[in-house]
Motif scaffolding. Structure first.
Motif, PDB file in Angstrom:
ATOM      1  N   GLY A 124      38.823  51.853  34.568  1.00  0.00           N
ATOM      2  CA  GLY A 124      39.100  50.657  35.378  1.00  0.00           C
ATOM      3  C   GLY A 124      38.646  49.360  34.179  1.00  0.00           C
TER       4      GLY A 124
ATOM      5  N   LYS B 168      42.390  44.074  44.972  1.00  0.00           N
ATOM      6  CA  LYS B 168      43.068  45.074  43.987  1.00  0.00           C
ATOM      7  C   LYS B 168      44.369  45.638  44.515  1.00  0.00           C
ATOM      8  CE  LYS B 168      41.599  48.772  41.240  1.00  0.00           C
ATOM      9  NZ  LYS B 168      40.501  49.498  40.544  1.00  0.00           N
TER      10      LYS B 168
ATOM     11  N   ARG C 117      45.097  41.424  30.661  1.00  0.00           N
ATOM     12  CA  ARG C 117      44.083  42.500  29.920  1.00  0.00           C
ATOM     13  C   ARG C 117      44.766  43.526  29.509  1.00  0.00           C
ATOM     14  NH1 ARG C 117      38.578  43.740  31.959  1.00  0.00           N
ATOM     15  NH2 ARG C 117      37.910  41.643  30.983  1.00  0.00           N
TER      16      ARG C 117
ATOM     17  N   VAL D 239      39.131  46.255  51.690  1.00  0.00           N
ATOM     18  CA  VAL D 239      40.093  46.113  50.512  1.00  0.00           C
ATOM     19  C   VAL D 239      39.041  46.203  49.360  1.00  0.00           C
ATOM     20  CG1 VAL D 239      42.221  44.976  51.484  1.00  0.00           C
ATOM     21  CG2 VAL D 239      40.182  43.657  50.486  1.00  0.00           C
ATOM     22  N   ILE D 240      39.418  46.327  48.088  1.00  0.00           N
ATOM     23  CA  ILE D 240      38.646  46.571  47.217  1.00  0.00           C
ATOM     24  C   ILE D 240      38.712  45.036  46.765  1.00  0.00           C
ATOM     25  CG2 ILE D 240      38.282  47.346  44.856  1.00  0.00           C
ATOM     26  CD1 ILE D 240      40.043  49.872  45.663  1.00  0.00           C
ATOM     27  N   ARG D 241      37.390  44.428  46.371  1.00  0.00           N
ATOM     28  CA  ARG D 241      37.281  42.817  46.029  1.00  0.00           C
ATOM     29  C   ARG D 241      37.401  42.635  44.524  1.00  0.00           C
ATOM     30  NH1 ARG D 241      37.653  38.415  47.722  1.00  0.00           N
ATOM     31  NH2 ARG D 241      35.283  37.788  47.336  1.00  0.00           N
ATOM     32  N   VAL D 242      38.734  43.035  43.952  1.00  0.00           N
ATOM     33  CA  VAL D 242      39.011  42.794  42.545  1.00  0.00           C
ATOM     34  C   VAL D 242      40.197  42.177  42.653  1.00  0.00           C
ATOM     35  CG1 VAL D 242      39.155  43.762  40.314  1.00  0.00           C
ATOM     36  CG2 VAL D 242      37.344  44.767  41.786  1.00  0.00           C
TER      37      VAL D 242
ATOM     38  N   SER E 147      37.468  46.320  35.578  1.00  0.00           N
ATOM     39  CA  SER E 147      36.172  45.717  36.282  1.00  0.00           C
ATOM     40  C   SER E 147      35.704  46.427  37.118  1.00  0.00           C
ATOM     41  CB  SER E 147      36.888  44.330  36.457  1.00  0.00           C
ATOM     42  OG  SER E 147      38.014  44.259  37.288  1.00  0.00           O
ATOM     43  N   GLY E 148      34.409  46.074  37.542  1.00  0.00           N
ATOM     44  CA  GLY E 148      33.988  46.881  38.782  1.00  0.00           C
ATOM     45  C   GLY E 148      34.597  46.460  40.111  1.00  0.00           C
ATOM     46  N   ARG E 149      33.969  47.160  41.125  1.00  0.00           N
ATOM     47  CA  ARG E 149      34.637  46.708  42.665  1.00  0.00           C
ATOM     48  C   ARG E 149      33.476  46.674  43.499  1.00  0.00           C
ATOM     49  NH1 ARG E 149      37.322  52.731  43.741  1.00  0.00           N
ATOM     50  NH2 ARG E 149      38.775  52.105  41.951  1.00  0.00           N
ATOM     51  N   ALA E 150      33.905  45.987  44.674  1.00  0.00           N
ATOM     52  CA  ALA E 150      32.964  45.552  45.731  1.00  0.00           C
ATOM     53  C   ALA E 150      33.774  45.628  46.743  1.00  0.00           C
ATOM     54  CB  ALA E 150      32.402  44.140  45.422  1.00  0.00           C
ATOM     55  N   ARG E 151      33.407  45.877  48.052  1.00  0.00           N
ATOM     56  CA  ARG E 151      34.102  45.865  49.151  1.00  0.00           C
ATOM     57  C   ARG E 151      33.768  44.765  50.212  1.00  0.00           C
ATOM     58  NH1 ARG E 151      37.544  50.437  50.016  1.00  0.00           N
ATOM     59  NH2 ARG E 151      37.158  51.674  48.073  1.00  0.00           N
ATOM     60  N   VAL E 152      34.949  44.199  50.851  1.00  0.00           N
ATOM     61  CA  VAL E 152      34.651  43.156  51.786  1.00  0.00           C
ATOM     62  C   VAL E 152      34.917  43.608  53.060  1.00  0.00           C
ATOM     63  CG1 VAL E 152      36.747  41.919  51.683  1.00  0.00           C
ATOM     64  CG2 VAL E 152      34.961  40.737  52.005  1.00  0.00           C
ATOM     65  N   ARG E 153      33.980  43.264  54.078  1.00  0.00           N
ATOM     66  CA  ARG E 153      34.664  43.619  55.542  1.00  0.00           C
ATOM     67  C   ARG E 153      35.209  42.645  56.306  1.00  0.00           C
ATOM     68  NH1 ARG E 153      33.806  48.694  55.075  1.00  0.00           N
ATOM     69  NH2 ARG E 153      32.279  49.027  53.805  1.00  0.00           N
TER      70      ARG E 153
ATOM     71  N   GLU F  99      39.805  37.478  37.120  1.00  0.00           N
ATOM     72  CA  GLU F  99      38.290  37.222  36.692  1.00  0.00           C
ATOM     73  C   GLU F  99      38.400  36.174  35.448  1.00  0.00           C
ATOM     74  OE1 GLU F  99      37.375  41.112  35.138  1.00  0.00           O
ATOM     75  OE2 GLU F  99      37.252  40.248  33.131  1.00  0.00           O
TER      76      GLU F  99
ATOM     77  N   ALA G 171      40.214  49.561  56.583  1.00  0.00           N
ATOM     78  CA  ALA G 171      39.323  48.503  57.274  1.00  0.00           C
ATOM     79  C   ALA G 171      38.737  47.735  56.025  1.00  0.00           C
ATOM     80  CB  ALA G 171      38.151  49.367  58.017  1.00  0.00           C
TER      81      ALA G 171
ATOM     82  N   TYR H 266      46.683  44.751  32.617  1.00  0.00           N
ATOM     83  CA  TYR H 266      46.010  44.357  34.047  1.00  0.00           C
ATOM     84  C   TYR H 266      46.377  43.032  34.046  1.00  0.00           C
ATOM     85  CZ  TYR H 266      43.600  48.841  34.029  1.00  0.00           C
ATOM     86  OH  TYR H 266      43.399  50.228  34.100  1.00  0.00           O
TER      87      TYR H 266
END
Lengths: 218, 279
Positions: A4, B271, B221, B27-30, A6-12, B117, B25, B113
């Protein structure tokens, strides 16, 4: 590296209100920044050139000027290293003619508003002798020099003819196209003369019809 | 023009209504959407740097559009076939050809991509669609060494222990040599191209776009994986050493498809897959 980008993070869903607000704000800013609000609806379709020049004219003038500039040091090596009178004569005439041709190209570049540094001058493009080529040539004498010189000068002339033909077909300005037509004819004649001046043939250079042999892709 | 702005402002209250929630529930925050565009063809042509001059360039490997040559226009791309997934992306992407022992090697995996960012989140939220017909060259074909003048970097897929470098790296057997290149993401808002094919675009400074190039667009990218590993002295690019890696981009995304992805993936920092839907 991971696959991938970039890194990933999740939001609620808790972050939702903030996201809605951020999104509304974003849209206000976006509406104000939208191209329709701040700039002409239709951007220019090509690089803006001083008319009547088109992008091909400028690209050819730059490339031909850079090719000429890079070949001159190679042509200057012939008198002291070659033992072929015809080859020395040809190299001398090429050097003089291409110095003049280069000045003409520069004049037209200035008229096209492109008087700055040539972006291709320091860059090895097809047809240009590289610094390694020049280094090798400096160490050669006689037949060995003639063969190597003829191969490099041949690739140079091939490329000049090829790109001048492109300008003739796709250029916009009549004067630039006329210059390209004249140069294509002259370089083709020089190429034929070069071939005659190396009686034992030129290894690896067979004057291919159509597309020139691209020296950087051999 | 003014009508259009008013129309945009008029729909703003609608945005304050609750957003439809995705089925999952979270999503991936990218902020990201991709286009996978395998190798199409090879030509010594460059319709950005040498338009109308076939054979003028060093050898290029073309991805995406199947029709690109020295004469290519935006209309040619829009009407031409593509290797991309999604197939709506008719853009053309190209790089100098990689050679191993003098033999051309084409990549096994090529992904472009489009990312948010590089700028602050509040700037990401103002991202504009990449303008149709935009032409950009990124990287430095004229770099003379692996120094500050080059932007692209080389690494190994599935071998993170090999430090990335501006020049070719030695990848362990069984891994792939890969090249990363980020395009500038700040547009001057006016020109689709410029004399050096770069100066209408800029890289962000301290998380935002400079005042000369105020419009944030998605960051492109370019990630290219070559099915080669081992001794880097066997490799060269048609433009020279590894540090001369560069990329050319000619945007032919349909504006509606680009706009939807910017709206649904980039601005809200979600994402998405090649279809432009959240993953």
């Amino acid at each position: 590296m991971t696959p991938g980008p970039s890194g990933r993070a999740r939001v609620r869903p808790a972050g939702r209100v903030r996201r809605v607000a951020a999104r509304a704000l974003a849209l206000v800013v976006a509406a104000l920044l939208a191209p329709g609000c701040s700039a002409p609806e239709d951007g220019p379709a090509t690089v803006r050139q001083e008319p009547p020049y088109n992008a091909t004219d400028v690209a050819w003038l730059r490339l031909a000027e850079a090719l000429h500039g890079r070949a001159l040091p190679m042509l200057a090596l012939a008198p002291e290293r070659s033992r072929s009178r015809p080859l020395i004569g040809l190299a001398g005439r090429l050097a003089a003619a291409h110095e003049t041709g280069r000045a003409r190209l520069r004049t037209l570049l200035a008229r096209a508003g492109q008087a700055g540094e040539n972006p291709h001058a320091q860059h090895d493009m097809p047809g240009m002798p590289t610094s390694a080529d020049l280094e090798a040539l400096r160490g050669l004498r006689g037949d060995a020099f003639d063969r190597r010189f003829a191969r490099l000068a041949g690739a140079y002339l091939d490329q000049l003819v090829l790109v001048a033909e492109g300008e003739q077909r796709s250029g916009g300005d009549a004067e630039v196209r006329r210059l390209a037509a004249g140069m294509a004819r002259r370089h083709a004649a020089e190429r034929a003369e070069l071939r005659r001046s190396v009686p034992h043939g030129i290894n690896g250079w067979d004057f291919p019809p159509g597309r020139a042999k691209l020296i950087s892709d051999q | 023009m003014i009508k259009r702005c008013l129309r945009l402002l008029a729909v703003l209250p609608l945005l304050l209504l609750p957003l439809p929630q995705p089925a999952s529930a979270a999503v991936i925050r990218v902020a990201e959407f991709p286009a996978d565009c395998p190798f199409s063809h090879r030509l010594p042509d460059d319709p950005i740097v040498f338009p109308g001059l076939p054979g003028a360039s060093h050898m290029h490997s073309f991805f995406g559009s199947r029709v690109t040559n020295a004469h290519t226009t935006l209309a040619d791309l829009q009407n031409g076939a593509t290797t991309c997934n999604p197939s709506v992306d008719r853009s053309s992407y190209w790089v100098p050809t990689l050679y191993r022992d003098g033999v051309a090697v084409e990549p096994a995996i090529v992904t472009f991509y489009y990312l948010g960012e590089g700028v602050r989140d509040d700037v990401i939220a103002t991202t504009q669609p990449t303008p149709l017909g935009l032409r950009v060259v990124a990287g430095n074909a004229k770099a003379t060494g692996p120094d500050g003048s080059s932007i692209a970097r080389w690494s190994c897929l599935h071998a993170g222990q090999v430090a990335p470098s501006k020049d070719f790296v030695t990848c362990p057997a069984g891994t792939m040599l890969e090249s990363y290149l980020d395009f500038p993401q700040c547009w001057n808002g006016r020109d689709l191209d410029s004399a050096d094919h770069k100066s209408h675009m800029a890289y962000p400074v301290a998380g935002q776009c400079p005042s000369t190039h105020p419009v944030a667009v998605p960051k492109l990218r370019q990630v290219i994986r070559y099915p080669v590993s081992g001794d880097p002295s066997r490799f060269r690019l048609s433009s020279g050493g590894g540090f001369t890696m560069h990329g050319d981009f000619f945007n032919a995304w349909p504006p509606a498809e680009m706009e939807r992805r910017v709206r649904d993936c980039i601005r809200p920092i979600v994402k998405c897959g090649p279809d432009g839907r959240p993953l």
